[in-house]
Enzyme design. Structure first.
Site, mmCIF file in Angstrom:
data_model
loop_
_atom_site.group_PDB
_atom_site.id
_atom_site.type_symbol
_atom_site.label_atom_id
_atom_site.label_comp_id
_atom_site.label_asym_id
_atom_site.label_seq_id
_atom_site.Cartn_x
_atom_site.Cartn_y
_atom_site.Cartn_z
ATOM 1 N N SER A 250 -9.938 -0.824 7.041
ATOM 2 C CA SER A 250 -9.372 -0.568 5.718
ATOM 3 C C SER A 250 -8.691 -1.761 5.053
ATOM 4 O O SER A 250 -8.366 -1.703 3.872
ATOM 5 C CB SER A 250 -8.374 0.586 5.783
ATOM 6 O OG SER A 250 -9.055 1.812 5.745
ATOM 7 N N SER B 141 -9.785 1.602 2.847
ATOM 8 C CA SER B 141 -8.893 2.363 1.998
ATOM 9 C C SER B 141 -7.852 1.513 1.258
ATOM 10 O O SER B 141 -7.248 1.997 0.310
ATOM 11 C CB SER B 141 -8.160 3.399 2.844
ATOM 12 O OG SER B 141 -7.325 2.763 3.785
ATOM 13 N N LYS C 106 0.847 -1.198 0.000
ATOM 14 C CA LYS C 106 0.000 0.000 0.000
ATOM 15 C C LYS C 106 0.882 1.249 0.000
ATOM 16 O O LYS C 106 1.961 1.250 0.611
ATOM 17 C CB LYS C 106 -0.903 -0.039 1.233
ATOM 18 C CG LYS C 106 -2.040 0.975 1.237
ATOM 19 C CD LYS C 106 -2.917 0.770 2.474
ATOM 20 C CE LYS C 106 -4.047 1.784 2.565
ATOM 21 N NZ LYS C 106 -4.892 1.577 3.761
#
Lengths: 487, 101, 481
Positions: free
Chosen positions: A178, A154, A79
């Site tokens: 997330s 996210s 990420k």
């Protein structure tokens, strides 16, 4: 046509038998990405050349019999809020435009130490604030199961990239769901470990007391192998657990006999939960009961306050954590027009942050400001205490909790962007694990209208291995995780 | 009585070094009001005597030994700077009214 | 009638003291002074994304020492909080400090404002740990420049109760605090390097009133002289406002060193809203009572205790004890010498006059002494034994003090050994008398200058190595016969 990449376990076998090589796997990753990622938009900053080089070195290690770990030569995406030395880390924000980190996150050091090959960074909601990966300066990622839907967020880029078979493994971060929510939306497995299990050093902080890095993969077993590499004490993070690295993959014996599964009764009372979701969770629990577990109802009376508690605490912490983005030492800077340093700050931050980030900074700043601290921030901290007591009481009676990951399957892109609160409500089942520090895993448990649904299992803090053992036991008895999106 | 007024939103934005256009201020006020209305449910819980929790970890902060280690070179430190003269970070002139002791 | 007669002056001090550590409070970056800009920095000093704080154990120990030395309660549970504000030399956009739960609370310091006055007990509200900011340079540039070498350097902030009643007392309080913290090894307290900086809150009220007047705070006073001048000037300014029937408006002031006056930096209207909250990157700082006692056991004697002991056990005068304990290095040096020699008062006399004199002459402090205190004791013992004269000691001292060495060796090398052999001296006296029969006659005729002339002759012959008292006695003995 590039085939979707296999699961970690299969890839390990292929590498071991010589049917494949680390270089071939990296080539597979980029071939697959070339094919599907134009539509999905999951990867940022692919490291083609560097990854191929590192893969060749891994192959040489394998040939010399000096493998570092089961992950040696395995491609992985991380990420964009987890820093790697020499690489960009934009957090999908304009304000980190052009930034390159001079140091690596502990999680990244452990991956590289294990021989894994980092192939790319993944798209996300800006600074991990969002539940749809729509709040990205690079534009939204899409759900491999339905391109007009969001992959969740996210960590949407990470979950969608695993779901689409671009990478077998990815790192996400989970502050209020997330990792688990996008894993649920994309039909993959995602885990938020016990708070402190994985060092946060090098994870760009959103809400420090809630953030955790965790694995996203195709199966609970793959997650366990990755988590074992990531976990362990780190003197560079004051909030890391002092415990040694996990060996959770050894605990995956498929045995759930005598296990007590708690079903929170408040779930059914939550408005807006799809009946299909409840049914699939109940079916999954029934399957585990057939394997020897038993279920019971438990009560978590304060969970209905968890979401409000979460949004006050997380935004308060974020308002401080995001103060460093000021255009002085790195990233984007707007001109000040000669009016002093304050206008420079204001213009930089106003142009550099997106709306959702600004909204949360404002909420958090307000919750901490003179005259409101007690009513909002302190009150939320007290609710956090009450919530933790609920969970401690429930875990007296059960070993794991089973509940949906989200009230509904993946929603459409643009469906909730105008109404922040309705977006926040999608996190209603995931935030309690962050507030209480408990480990939580989301795994596929069925479909609704062709969209994956997620079962969430939560365990007592520190019992990451138990949660993974139960998830693995379910996957030995189900095939939802073997389904592939129609790409 | 609204939970947050436009003036409070603008004051908060100043604290956070954000500048809002009129439209943004209007939208933010509406959104924050909705969120704070939702958060108002916390008021219904009696938290008298409940210890506020900053952290789930019941541990103490670890200590490290006072041994300096090589940090970043000045070049690396300044590599990402939007404004630098090669030795310092450069920012617009700090006005007297902005000075912090 | 001056201001302090018309009004009661109330002063509270907040002092920032740099802790004597090698590395920063929450990062492993080096603490240095005078290094090239932005050289002592790492990812945390720059607040790079993903950087995290980890607390320096030695800084905690030093802060605890400071608390113990100032009679504070050491809290076994304290909390680091974020103080949020934006400034270019504050990279994280917040300073990690302690707010609601500081490390030390409720201590005191006995302060003597002037020689001969009674000690006043000044309350200490709290001592907390915090990190320093970097430096912003504004001089002669279109923009400002930022150096982050100082970013994250460990500080304690000592907050005093508003117990002080004059600028003179405030400065005495600062001096006492600095002396103690230097003694304890907590800080070097070098004010020129910004290691000891003070903010002063000043307010006035009518005598007999119990409510405090509105205060103004003078920031960043970095010398005792400026602190005294700024406070005095502020007292006069507030008195003038009150005399004219006005009201003091709360404000934050700076002190302009060049103009010698305070100026308003910030008024209350734009007061800050720091939004303190516990730093979630850190957990509570916990200390066991055992750990606190272990630190207490390592504390050196406090200057006030040592002074008392020098007076009572070594029989020194109060003034002398004060001078000798002003720095720990000097006190240690003196004490070793005094013990080795055995007559502390003699050693004190020599240290106060000759050693301190030599140091003053060179503008050095006791740390410049190369002479082992045991060797100093030996030198004085040689004098006691008559092997060197006081004059000889003074001749040797400058070299010995700054270069060190065995006094006996040097005394031989320089031929300064006293003529202590009675037979040798007697023979010399006899010879001088024989050579000066005319002078002998003058003495006999009553000319007393004759004795001084003969003394001079003998001393010249010994090149000053003879004890004048003995020479005089010998001469008199022979002349009177």
């Amino acid at each position: 046509m590039a085939a979707p990449i296999a699961s970690l376990i299969e890839l390990c076998a292929d590498l071991e038998s010589g049917r494949s090589s680390a270089v071939a796997l990296v080539e597979n990753v980029f071939a697959r990405a070339d094919e599907v990622d134009g539509a999905l938009q999951t990867l940022l900053h692919p490291r083609r050349a560097a990854a191929l080089e590192e893969a060749a070195v891994s192959d040489a290690r394998r040939a010399a019999g000096r493998l570092r770990s089961p992950l040696d030569g395995i491609p992985i995406a991380i990420k964009d809020n987890i820093v790697q030395a020499g690489e960009p880390a934009s957090c999908a924000s304009r304000i980190l435009e052009g930034y390159r980190s001079p140091f690596s996150a502990t999680a990244v050091e452990r991956l590289r130490g294990a021989g894994a090959v980092i192939v790319a960074r993944t798209n996300m909601d800006e600074f991990a604030m969002g539940s749809s990966t729509e709040n990205s300066v690079r534009g939204p990622s899409r759900n491999p199961w339905s391109l007009e839907r969001t992959p969740g967020g996210s960590s949407g880029g990470s979950a969608a990239a695993v779901s689409a078979g671009i990478v077998p493994l990815a790192l996400g971060s989970d502050t209020g769901g997330s990792i688990r929510q996008p894993a649920s939306f994309c039909g993959v497995v995602g885990m938020k470990p016990t708070y402190g299990r994985v060092s946060r050093r090098g994870l760009v902080a959103f809400a420090s007391s809630l953030d955790q890095i965790g694995p996203i993969a195709r199966s609970a077993r793959d997650c366990a192998l990755l988590l074992d590499v990531l976990s362990g004490a780190d003197p560079g993070d004051s909030t890391a657990l002092p415990e040694a690295a996990l060996e959770s993959h050894r605990a995956l014996d498929g045995d759930v006999s005598g296990l007590r599964i708690g079903l929170p009764k408040e779930i059914r009372e939550t408005p807006g939960v799809s009946p299909e979701v409840l049914t699939k969770v109940e079916e999954a629990v029934a399957e585990l009961e057939r394997a020897g577990a038993r279920s019971l109802e438990v009560s978590l009376p304060h969970t209905r306050f968890a979401l409000a508690t979460y949004y006050l605490i997380s935004t308060a912490e974020a308002s401080g954590n995001l103060a460093r983005f000021d255009g002085v030492r790195y990233g984007f800077r707007a001109s000040s027009d000669g009016g002093g340093v304050t206008p420079m700050y204001e213009r930089t931050r106003s142009a550099g942050f997106g709306d959702e980030v600004k909204r949360r900074i404002l909420l958090g700043t307000f919750a901490l400001s003179a005259g409101y601290y007690d009513a909002y921030y302190r009150k939320a901290q007290q609710l956090r205490t009450l919530l933790l007591r609920d969970f401690e009481a429930a875990f007296q009676h059960c070993d794991v909790l089973a509940l949906p990951t989200t009230p509904q399957p993946a929603f459409r892109i643009g469906e909730k962007t105008g109404e922040p609160l309705s977006m926040y409500l999608t996190d209603v089942f995931t935030v309690p694990a962050n507030l209480t520090g408990a480990p939580g895993v989301s795994l596929p448990c069925g479909f609704q209208d062709g969209l994956p649904l997620g079962l969430q299992l939560m365990g007592r803090p520190l019992e990451d291995a138990t949660v993974l053992r139960v998830a693995d036991a379910f996957q030995r008895r189900s095939e939802y995780h073997l389904q592939r999106p129609p790409l | 009585m609204p939970r947050i007024t436009r003036e409070q939103v603008l004051y908060t934005a100043r604290l956070a070094r954000l500048r809002l256009t009129d439209d943004e201020a209007r939208a933010m006020t509406r959104h924050l009001e909705a969120i704070l209305d939702y958060a108002a449910q916390l008021e219904t819980v009696d938290t008298e005597g409940v210890e506020p929790m900053s952290h789930v970890m019941a541990l103490e902060t670890p200590l490290r030994s006072d041994a300096p280690q090589a940090g970043l070179s000045a070049d690396d430190a300044l590599a990402n700077a939007p404004g630098s003269d090669g030795t310092h970070f450069l920012v617009p002139k700090i006005l007297d009214s902005e000075t912090q002791a | 009638m001056n201001a302090s007669e018309r009004y009661e002056v109330v002063i509270g001090l907040e002092v920032h003291v740099q802790l004597r550590t090698q590395s920063k409070l929450f990062s492993t970056a080096k603490v240095g002074f005078g290094d090239a800009p932005n050289h002592n920095v790492n990812e945390l000093c720059l607040a790079l994304p993903g950087a995290l704080p980890v607390l320096n154990a030695h800084a905690v120990e030093l802060a605890v020492r400071a608390g113990l030395a100032t009679h504070c309660r050491i809290n076994t549970h304290s909390v680091f909080a974020r103080k949020n504000y934006f400034y270019p030399d504050l990279p994280k956009g917040y300073q990690i400090s302690q707010y609601e739960q500081p490390l030390c609370s409720a201590g005191w310091l006995d302060v003597i404002a002037a020689e001969g006055e009674a000690a006043q007990r000044i309350g200490i509200t709290r001592i907390h740990m915090e990190e320093d900011a970097g430096k912003s340079l504004h001089e002669g540039r279109a923009g400002s420049a930022v150096d982050l070498n100082r970013s994250g350097v460990p500080l304690i902030e000592v907050v005093f109760e508003p117990d002080l009643r004059s600028a003179r007392q405030a400065v005495a309080c600062l001096r006492t605090l600095r002396e103690i913290l230097r003694y304890m090894g907590v800080s070097d307290g070098d004010m020129e390097k910004g290691q000891f900086r003070c903010d002063a809150n000043v307010s006035l009220r009518r005598h007999g009133e119990s409510a405090l007047g509105t205060r103004r705070e003078i920031k960043n006073l970095n010398s005792f002289r400026f602190a005294a001048a700024a406070i005095e000037q502020e007292v006069a300014a507030q008195a003038e406002i009150l005399d004219a029937g006005g009201a003091v408006v709360q404000a934050t002031l700076g002190y302009d060193v060049d103009k010698g006056r305070c100026f308003v930096m910030r008024s209350k209207e734009n007061a800050d809203d720091y939004r303190y909250f516990p730093d979630p990157d850190l957990l509570p700082l916990k200390l066991t009572q055992q750990r606190i006692e272990a630190i207490r056991a390592t504390l050196p004697e406090l200057p006030e205790q040592r002074r008392a002991r020098f007076e009572q056990d070594l029989g020194l005068r109060a003034d002398d004890a004060r001078v000798l304990t002003a720095s720990r290095t000097l006190a240690d040096w003196f004490e070793v010498a005094a013990l080795a020699h055995g007559a502390p008062q003699t050693v004190a006399k020599w240290v106060l006059r000759d050693v301190l004199g030599a140091l003053r002459e060179r503008d050095r402090d006791a740390s410049a002494l190369a002479l082992q205190p045991e060797h100093f004791a030996k030198l004085l013992a040689l004098q006691d034994a008559g092997r060197i004269t006081a004059k000889g000691v003074r001749q040797l001292l400058p070299e010995l003090l700054f270069e060190g060495g065995d006094p006996e060796t040097l005394l031989r090398a320089r031929g300064l050994e006293a003529v202590s052999d009675s037979a040798e001296l007697e023979a010399l006296v006899t010879r001088v008398l024989d050579e000066n029969t005319a002078v002998q006659k003058s003495y006999a005729a009553g000319d007393t200058r004759a004795l001084n002339f003969l003394m001079g002759k003998v001393m010249r012959e010994t090149r000053g190595r003879a004890d004048p008292q003995r020479v005089r006695a010998l001469l008199l003995g022979k002349l009177e016969r």
